[in-house]
Write an enzyme that holds these catalytic residues in place. Structure first.
Site, PDB file in Angstrom:
ATOM      1  N   TYR A  95     -17.226   0.631  -9.239  1.00 34.28           N
ATOM      2  CA  TYR A  95     -17.805   0.746  -7.900  1.00 34.28           C
ATOM      3  C   TYR A  95     -19.310   0.516  -7.931  1.00 34.28           C
ATOM      4  O   TYR A  95     -19.884  -0.021  -6.970  1.00 34.28           O
ATOM      5  CB  TYR A  95     -17.479   2.118  -7.305  1.00 34.28           C
ATOM      6  CG  TYR A  95     -16.081   2.205  -6.765  1.00 34.28           C
ATOM      7  CD1 TYR A  95     -15.781   1.754  -5.477  1.00 34.28           C
ATOM      8  CD2 TYR A  95     -15.040   2.712  -7.537  1.00 34.28           C
ATOM      9  CE1 TYR A  95     -14.493   1.824  -4.968  1.00 34.28           C
ATOM     10  CE2 TYR A  95     -13.744   2.782  -7.050  1.00 34.28           C
ATOM     11  CZ  TYR A  95     -13.475   2.333  -5.762  1.00 34.28           C
ATOM     12  OH  TYR A  95     -12.193   2.387  -5.281  1.00 34.28           O
ATOM     13  N   GLU A 137      -8.546   8.084  -5.717  1.00 33.52           N
ATOM     14  CA  GLU A 137      -7.905   7.394  -6.843  1.00 33.52           C
ATOM     15  C   GLU A 137      -7.764   8.316  -8.048  1.00 33.52           C
ATOM     16  O   GLU A 137      -6.745   8.271  -8.749  1.00 33.52           O
ATOM     17  CB  GLU A 137      -8.697   6.121  -7.180  1.00 33.52           C
ATOM     18  CG  GLU A 137      -8.512   5.039  -6.129  1.00 33.52           C
ATOM     19  CD  GLU A 137      -9.641   4.027  -6.069  1.00 33.52           C
ATOM     20  OE1 GLU A 137     -10.360   3.887  -7.088  1.00 33.52           O
ATOM     21  OE2 GLU A 137      -9.829   3.403  -5.005  1.00 33.52           O
ATOM     22  N   ASN A 205       0.614  -8.030  -8.905  1.00 40.10           N
ATOM     23  CA  ASN A 205       1.461  -6.936  -8.455  1.00 40.10           C
ATOM     24  C   ASN A 205       2.856  -7.462  -8.147  1.00 40.10           C
ATOM     25  O   ASN A 205       2.998  -8.497  -7.493  1.00 40.10           O
ATOM     26  CB  ASN A 205       0.888  -6.281  -7.190  1.00 40.10           C
ATOM     27  CG  ASN A 205      -0.370  -5.489  -7.457  1.00 40.10           C
ATOM     28  OD1 ASN A 205      -1.388  -5.682  -6.806  1.00 40.10           O
ATOM     29  ND2 ASN A 205      -0.321  -4.577  -8.411  1.00 40.10           N
ATOM     30  N   GLY A 275      10.555 -11.518  -0.392  1.00 40.33           N
ATOM     31  CA  GLY A 275      10.293 -10.246   0.257  1.00 40.33           C
ATOM     32  C   GLY A 275      11.459  -9.286   0.160  1.00 40.33           C
ATOM     33  O   GLY A 275      11.343  -8.112   0.525  1.00 40.33           O
ATOM     34  N   THR A 277      12.567  -8.076  -2.517  1.00 39.84           N
ATOM     35  CA  THR A 277      12.475  -7.207  -3.698  1.00 39.84           C
ATOM     36  C   THR A 277      12.191  -5.739  -3.367  1.00 39.84           C
ATOM     37  O   THR A 277      12.910  -4.868  -3.853  1.00 39.84           O
ATOM     38  CB  THR A 277      11.463  -7.762  -4.721  1.00 39.84           C
ATOM     39  OG1 THR A 277      10.205  -7.989  -4.084  1.00 39.84           O
ATOM     40  CG2 THR A 277      11.967  -9.067  -5.302  1.00 39.84           C
ATOM     41  N   PHE A 394      -0.598  -8.058   2.735  1.00 38.58           N
ATOM     42  CA  PHE A 394      -1.865  -8.295   2.074  1.00 38.58           C
ATOM     43  C   PHE A 394      -2.504  -9.522   2.717  1.00 38.58           C
ATOM     44  O   PHE A 394      -2.083 -10.651   2.498  1.00 38.58           O
ATOM     45  CB  PHE A 394      -1.687  -8.545   0.581  1.00 38.58           C
ATOM     46  CG  PHE A 394      -3.006  -8.748  -0.123  1.00 38.58           C
ATOM     47  CD1 PHE A 394      -3.791  -7.662  -0.453  1.00 38.58           C
ATOM     48  CD2 PHE A 394      -3.465 -10.018  -0.426  1.00 38.58           C
ATOM     49  CE1 PHE A 394      -5.026  -7.834  -1.076  1.00 38.58           C
ATOM     50  CE2 PHE A 394      -4.697 -10.208  -1.058  1.00 38.58           C
ATOM     51  CZ  PHE A 394      -5.461  -9.105  -1.380  1.00 38.58           C
ATOM     52  N   PRO A 396      -5.691 -10.659   6.116  1.00 42.51           N
ATOM     53  CA  PRO A 396      -6.365 -10.229   7.336  1.00 42.51           C
ATOM     54  C   PRO A 396      -5.348  -9.874   8.411  1.00 42.51           C
ATOM     55  O   PRO A 396      -4.380 -10.605   8.628  1.00 42.51           O
ATOM     56  CB  PRO A 396      -7.182 -11.468   7.724  1.00 42.51           C
ATOM     57  CG  PRO A 396      -7.338 -12.243   6.459  1.00 42.51           C
ATOM     58  CD  PRO A 396      -6.068 -12.013   5.698  1.00 42.51           C
TER      59      PRO A 396
END
Length: 407
Positions: A95, A137, A205, A275, A277, A394, A396
């Site tokens: 960060y 986190e 991912n 999609g 999965t 994922f 905008p």
């Protein structure tokens, strides 16, 4: 909480950010990877090359400036991002690097307009936001590592089975190398995988595609077309071509908020392409629980790309709780309507009205952007309550809420 002066300054910069937000984030990522090339191991470089990550970050910054005095409005977005970061094992030190780079990019793009007062205000605002993420986190890391089979960061798993599901999708069954057993997770969650590349590692991912409680974790990966000098398809092609039984894979912790919620309402699962999965994990969990009626609608190109077809048919034959419907938009000559698929073309409002006895159900959907645009539009036309609509996207938000193309 940021000071009153900082909140005022940040909100005053909102119009400027709205105009230059993508210039700022594009500049930020360019500088970041020049100064810290090791971070390419973490970021999805495909999303960098096509500009998607810059757009997502730009939207996040813009919304933060808009709601800096109403942080409760950002709680959903914060949790989604924190879950993503946890899957990638983001550390507090990162960060600091990002904060310095972001301020540098604001200065570079805005020039003299980025006064010391504005930079100071954004430094304070960013520090507060970073603190929120770091705290959340760390809690995710602590909660997971104390669970049976849990860990922090990345852990080595072995591929124990490789199974072709369609012409484009292959499943990989994974077991921990330390023999401690697999952790619990929530149906719909994903894990990150990290594989070595020529110049840097690649992190992606992938949704866990089976229900929890097994002695393995399963991911099902679509082989994406590889593009020369572009990161697209690097990891999926590696898995399809190079990974075999016995291969070792580094996994991040299961993460994500797109998960099956408890309740007693009937459930509608709508998937397009790969999609399927996360919804396969949900479907298997629901069938194992055996309590709720499930409507499972899957859209594929044809039988060649239709993954898990036989598994879903078997579940449907075994349980009166499952009602399955298949949509092909380009069926092969051998594909028979009424046997291989039920409808030709896209999922439509008319078809959904004919299938579903009510809209008082929990809806979950996942797929390519046009598919998700279409489904979201249909559900709103049907009058489905927003609280009953669940998805993870994922990109905008404007893209998902855009009117779907009919071309």
């Amino acid at each position: 909480m940021a000071s009153t002066k900082t909140i005022q300054i940040v909100k005053q910069t909102e119009p400027v950010l709205a105009k230059y937000k993508e210039d700022i984030t594009s500049t930020f990522y360019k500088n970041l990877f020049e100064q810290h090339p090791e971070l390419k191991d973490i970021f999805n470089m495909t999303h960098q090359a096509n500009g998607l990550q810059a757009k997502v970050l730009a939207n996040a910054i813009f919304h933060y400036s808009k709601y800096i005095d109403q942080l409760e409005m950002l709680s959903g977005a914060v949790e989604q991002i924190a879950q993503k970061h946890a899957s990638l094992a983001i550390s507090p030190e990162m960060y600091d690097i990002v904060g310095a780079g972001l301020l540098e990019a604001i200065k570079e793009v805005l020039g003299e307009a980025a006064t010391p007062e504005i930079i100071e205000a954004w430094a304070e605002a960013y520090g507060d936001l970073a603190g929120i993420f770091i705290q959340r986190e760390e809690q995710i890391y602590k909660d997971f590592e104390v669970k049976p089979g849990g860990w922090r960061g990345y852990k080595s798993y072995a591929v124990v089975k490789k199974e072709v599901e369609s012409e484009t999708i292959t499943s990989f069954y994974l077991k921990p190398c330390d023999g401690k057993g697999c952790p619990e997770f929530l149906p719909g969650q994903y894990i990150s995988v990290r594989v070595k590349g020529d110049a840097h590692s690649h992190t992606r991912n992938y949704s866990l595609s089976d229900s929890p409680g097994k002695d393995y974790l399963r991911i099902s990966i679509k082989k994406e077309p590889a593009v020369k000098d572009f990161a697209q398809g690097v990891v999926s092609n590696y898995f399809h071509k190079e990974v075999e039984e016995g291969s070792l894979i580094n996994l991040g912790i299961p993460s994500g908020e797109f998960t099956l919620k408890p309740g007693d309402k009937p459930v509608v699962l709508l998937s397009g392409g790969v999609g399927v999965t996360p919804l396969m994990s949900m479907l298997n969990a629901l069938m194992e629980q055996g309590k709720r009626t499930v409507y499972f609608l899957h859209a594929a190109k044809n039988s060649g790309t239709h993954a898990f077809a036989s598994h879903v048919r078997q579940l449907s034959d075994q349980s009166g709780l499952l009602k399955s419907y298949v949509f092909y938009d380009e069926p092969l000559e051998k594909d028979l309507c009424g046997k291989d698929y039920d409808y030709q073309g896209l999922v439509s409002e008319t078809v959904l009205r004919s299938i579903l006895p009510s809209v008082e159900m929990d809806f979950y959907f996942c797929g390519p952007t046009p598919f998700m645009q279409n489904i979201l539009s249909i559900l709103r036309e049907l009058g489905v309550a927003e609280s009953n609509i669940h998805y993870e996207f994922f990109g905008p938000s404007e893209e998902l809420n855009a009117v779907p193309s009919v071309e």
